[in-house]
Each structure stands twice: as C-alpha cells, then as structure tokens.
Motif scaffolding. Structure first.
Motif, PDB file in Angstrom:
ATOM      1  N   GLN B   2       0.825  -1.197   0.000  1.00 14.25           N
ATOM      2  CA  GLN B   2       0.000   0.000   0.000  1.00 14.25           C
ATOM      3  C   GLN B   2       0.868   1.259   0.000  1.00 14.25           C
ATOM      4  O   GLN B   2       2.064   1.214   0.260  1.00 14.25           O
ATOM      5  CB  GLN B   2      -0.936  -0.007   1.210  1.00 14.25           C
ATOM      6  CG  GLN B   2      -2.182  -0.818   0.938  1.00 14.25           C
ATOM      7  CD  GLN B   2      -3.158  -0.824   2.096  1.00 14.25           C
ATOM      8  OE1 GLN B   2      -4.004  -1.686   2.180  1.00 14.25           O
ATOM      9  NE2 GLN B   2      -3.027   0.136   3.005  1.00 14.25           N
ATOM     10  N   ILE B   3       0.187   2.360  -0.259  1.00 16.61           N
ATOM     11  CA  ILE B   3       0.930   3.585  -0.546  1.00 16.61           C
ATOM     12  C   ILE B   3       1.841   4.036   0.595  1.00 16.61           C
ATOM     13  O   ILE B   3       2.934   4.542   0.350  1.00 16.61           O
ATOM     14  CB  ILE B   3      -0.043   4.709  -0.987  1.00 16.61           C
ATOM     15  CG1 ILE B   3       0.721   5.782  -1.767  1.00 16.61           C
ATOM     16  CG2 ILE B   3      -0.796   5.289   0.202  1.00 16.61           C
ATOM     17  CD1 ILE B   3      -0.145   6.726  -2.562  1.00 16.61           C
ATOM     18  N   GLU B   7       5.839   4.861   0.167  1.00 13.03           N
ATOM     19  CA  GLU B   7       6.501   6.110   0.546  1.00 13.03           C
ATOM     20  C   GLU B   7       7.928   5.828   1.013  1.00 13.03           C
ATOM     21  O   GLU B   7       8.873   6.497   0.604  1.00 13.03           O
ATOM     22  CB  GLU B   7       5.757   6.771   1.715  1.00 13.03           C
ATOM     23  CG  GLU B   7       4.567   7.596   1.322  1.00 13.03           C
ATOM     24  CD  GLU B   7       4.096   8.466   2.491  1.00 13.03           C
ATOM     25  OE1 GLU B   7       3.776   7.900   3.562  1.00 13.03           O
ATOM     26  OE2 GLU B   7       4.037   9.687   2.348  1.00 13.03           O
ATOM     27  N   ALA B  14       3.389  10.349  -0.327  1.00  8.37           N
ATOM     28  CA  ALA B  14       2.194   9.748  -0.926  1.00  8.37           C
ATOM     29  C   ALA B  14       1.535  10.689  -1.936  1.00  8.37           C
ATOM     30  O   ALA B  14       1.092  10.258  -3.005  1.00  8.37           O
ATOM     31  CB  ALA B  14       1.201   9.371   0.169  1.00  8.37           C
ATOM     32  N   ILE B  17       3.318  10.446  -5.129  1.00  7.05           N
ATOM     33  CA  ILE B  17       3.075   9.153  -5.780  1.00  7.05           C
ATOM     34  C   ILE B  17       1.723   9.173  -6.492  1.00  7.05           C
ATOM     35  O   ILE B  17       1.598   8.747  -7.637  1.00  7.05           O
ATOM     36  CB  ILE B  17       3.142   8.021  -4.736  1.00  7.05           C
ATOM     37  CG1 ILE B  17       4.564   7.934  -4.158  1.00  7.05           C
ATOM     38  CG2 ILE B  17       2.718   6.702  -5.346  1.00  7.05           C
ATOM     39  CD1 ILE B  17       4.697   7.008  -2.956  1.00  7.05           C
ATOM     40  N   ARG B  18       0.729   9.724  -5.817  1.00  8.82           N
ATOM     41  CA  ARG B  18      -0.599   9.834  -6.453  1.00  8.82           C
ATOM     42  C   ARG B  18      -0.537  10.778  -7.646  1.00  8.82           C
ATOM     43  O   ARG B  18      -1.155  10.537  -8.684  1.00  8.82           O
ATOM     44  CB  ARG B  18      -1.627  10.363  -5.444  1.00  8.82           C
ATOM     45  CG  ARG B  18      -1.939   9.379  -4.352  1.00  8.82           C
ATOM     46  CD  ARG B  18      -3.213   9.769  -3.599  1.00  8.82           C
ATOM     47  NE  ARG B  18      -3.294   9.065  -2.330  1.00  8.82           N
ATOM     48  CZ  ARG B  18      -2.900   9.584  -1.177  1.00  8.82           C
ATOM     49  NH1 ARG B  18      -2.458  10.826  -1.117  1.00  8.82           N
ATOM     50  NH2 ARG B  18      -2.976   8.877  -0.066  1.00  8.82           N
ATOM     51  N   GLU B  21       0.777   9.129 -10.624  1.00  8.91           N
ATOM     52  CA  GLU B  21      -0.247   8.292 -11.248  1.00  8.91           C
ATOM     53  C   GLU B  21      -1.172   9.152 -12.105  1.00  8.91           C
ATOM     54  O   GLU B  21      -1.468   8.816 -13.250  1.00  8.91           O
ATOM     55  CB  GLU B  21      -1.069   7.565 -10.175  1.00  8.91           C
ATOM     56  CG  GLU B  21      -2.194   6.723 -10.787  1.00  8.91           C
ATOM     57  CD  GLU B  21      -3.004   6.003  -9.736  1.00  8.91           C
ATOM     58  OE1 GLU B  21      -2.637   6.070  -8.536  1.00  8.91           O
ATOM     59  OE2 GLU B  21      -4.010   5.360 -10.112  1.00  8.91           O
ATOM     60  N   ARG B  36      -5.055   1.719  -3.659  1.00 13.32           N
ATOM     61  CA  ARG B  36      -3.988   1.420  -4.623  1.00 13.32           C
ATOM     62  C   ARG B  36      -3.114   0.293  -4.101  1.00 13.32           C
ATOM     63  O   ARG B  36      -2.784   0.259  -2.911  1.00 13.32           O
ATOM     64  CB  ARG B  36      -3.103   2.646  -4.838  1.00 13.32           C
ATOM     65  CG  ARG B  36      -3.753   3.770  -5.610  1.00 13.32           C
ATOM     66  CD  ARG B  36      -2.926   5.024  -5.497  1.00 13.32           C
ATOM     67  NE  ARG B  36      -3.505   6.126  -6.261  1.00 13.32           N
ATOM     68  CZ  ARG B  36      -4.461   6.915  -5.789  1.00 13.32           C
ATOM     69  NH1 ARG B  36      -4.950   6.735  -4.584  1.00 13.32           N
ATOM     70  NH2 ARG B  36      -4.931   7.903  -6.540  1.00 13.32           N
ATOM     71  N   TYR B  38       0.567  -1.546  -5.020  1.00 12.56           N
ATOM     72  CA  TYR B  38       1.757  -1.401  -5.848  1.00 12.56           C
ATOM     73  C   TYR B  38       2.542  -2.694  -5.966  1.00 12.56           C
ATOM     74  O   TYR B  38       2.861  -3.337  -4.959  1.00 12.56           O
ATOM     75  CB  TYR B  38       2.663  -0.307  -5.263  1.00 12.56           C
ATOM     76  CG  TYR B  38       2.039   1.064  -5.378  1.00 12.56           C
ATOM     77  CD1 TYR B  38       2.290   1.865  -6.486  1.00 12.56           C
ATOM     78  CD2 TYR B  38       1.169   1.532  -4.408  1.00 12.56           C
ATOM     79  CE1 TYR B  38       1.703   3.118  -6.601  1.00 12.56           C
ATOM     80  CE2 TYR B  38       0.571   2.779  -4.526  1.00 12.56           C
ATOM     81  CZ  TYR B  38       0.844   3.562  -5.623  1.00 12.56           C
ATOM     82  OH  TYR B  38       0.241   4.790  -5.743  1.00 12.56           O
TER      83      TYR B  38
END
Lengths: 132, 132
Positions: B2-3, B7, B14, B17-18, B21, B36, B38
């Motif tokens: 998970q995000i 990180e 985060a 990262i978003r 995307e 999300r 990964y």
DNA sequence: ATAAAGCTTCTAGCTACTGGAAGGTCAAGC
DNA sequence: GCTTGACCTTCCAGTAGCTAGAAGCTTTAT
C-alpha cells in the motif's frame, strides 16, 4: 510615458509590468482613456525590479527592498541581511546543481551512446548496482 | 504494497506518488476497496523517478527516460542525448547563478551593514553609478 | 471610413507538487 | 455492537512568476 515605451526603458515586457502593478509593486496613474501613464519614478522602480529580479531576488524580497528603498531612515543592515540570506540561497543552489552535475557527467561519460540497448544511465536510475 | 509503505521504499511522499499516477507515470492496480496496490515493478518505477528527479530531470524527461527504460530495443544514444541536454542546462544554470553570486557578493561586501541609511546594494539596484 | 497599432480587462495555463476538506474502510478495544 | 484511530479515497485550491490569448476600446494614419 506609455507602457510600450516603458518596456524599453525598464527592460521588462508589458505583461510583466502590468503584473507588477497587479501585485502592488508599481502604481502608475491613468489617463482619461484608462491608459496607464508612467512617471520617471515609476520607471525607476521598474528598473529597480528588473535588476533585483536579475540577481535572483524573489518578488517578496523585491517588495521588501523597494520599501527599504523608499524609507529614508532605513538601516543598511536590513538590506544587507536580505542580500546575505539570498546569497546563502544562491550558494545552496550552486552546491545542489554541482552535485547533480557531477553524478550526471559521470554517467554520461560511462554511456557509450550508440545503437546498443545497454546503458549505464538507465542502469543507475533503475538502481542497478546499489544493492537494491 | 500500500501507498504508505511505498513512501518508504521509493522515498517519495504519498501525495507525489498519487500525482505521478495522475499524470500517467505509474499505474498501480486497485484492491476491491479502491485502495492502490503497488507491485514491485511499480515501486521500481517510482524509485527510478525519485532518482531521476533528484538529478534534476524534468517530469517530461523522466517520462521519456522511463519509456526508453521499458523499450528493450532502445538505443543508448537516445538516453545519452537527453542526459547531455540536461547537463548543458545544469551548466547554464550554474553559470547564471555564479554570475548573480559574484555581483551580489561584491555588493554585500561593499555594504557596511549598520544603522546608517546609505547602502551600496540599493544604490546599485536603483542604477546609481551606471550613468542612467 | 477604415485599417493598423496600441491600449484595456479577463481567463486560463505553465511546473511539480502540496495542503486540506469531506468522506469511505479496516482493525482493535470495550 | 460501537467507537476510536489509522489508514485510504477524491476533489479543490494554492504555490511563483509570469505568459498566451481572447474580446473589445482608443488613437492615428490613410
């Protein structure tokens, strides 16, 4: 003086000059038709801004410097403090760029740069060779 | 993964990262609840981005580098060209900053920096002494 | 009369995020 | 079962410093 002429004497595009008015750095008067009309004092301030921006001062630094410039009773220590902080910031940026430069120059040097697919630059970015 | 965990392993917040995307650089799958998730490949790409950004490559350069990274039949010359252009840009910035640094250091040095109002820094910005 | 040049305001876009609000989800504790 | 807290989601707005472009008014020259 109208804006097109000020562009020349201040060395700033008209768009920028209007923007500086919008954020309150220069306040020209208006003619009856609504056109901006710049005094020599206005042009002076714009040139001041052009130079300060050219030295990399932020807009907010410029605002502070201009108001110190207006203040007859200012202390030069205040100006110097702004300039020194900016100098430190410039040094920091130079160090940062030099660090990037060194790594990147090394990678570019290592890359043969031909039609083959293997490439040390991508390998490095992908983390190959750093134990991950 | 998970995000929040990504990180740590990618070294990116985060939010970033978003954002990556959103602009199509990394496309994680979603769990049933919409979270999300990964893959190691996704994390790999994020780390790639983290490094490339750390070297000052623009997002569009990063996009190009990533797609070259994906291309097995790529030519290393293409990568090298991007890197060299970036190196030139870094050199240009360093030169620019050094120019600012020199002028500014000179002015700071000339300024006594006390409680008196006269100040060579402001004088220079105002254009005093350059014949205007 | 009309065309060109110059002026106005307004909105939107650029880079690369970052902060915050409003709300869904999940595991632990009572 | 309920609540609390830590996650997660989306969406909107803001940062710096302009810059581009549209729609429209004014002035000048022909």
């Amino acid at each position: 003086m109208q804006i097109r002429e000020v562009e020349q004497s201040a060395g700033l595009p008209a768009k920028t000059i209007r923007y500086y008015e919008e954020i309150g750095l220069v306040r020209p008067n208006r003619q009856d038709n609504g056109y901006r009309i710049y005094s020599t004092e206005d042009v002076h301030r714009l040139r001041f801004l052009q130079r300060a921006r050219g030295l990399g001062f932020s807009i907010e630094d410029c605002r502070a410097l201009l108001s110190l410039y207006d203040e007859t009773g200012r202390e030069s220590a205040d100006v110097r403090a702004i300039a020194e902080a900016h100098l430190d910031e410039i040094d920091r940026k130079i160090r940062e760029l030099k660090g990037m430069r060194q790594t990147l120059a090394h990678l570019v040097h290592a890359c043969h740069g031909d039609d083959r697919p293997d490439c040390p630059i991508l390998d490095d970015l992908a983390g190959i060779g750093d134990g991950v």
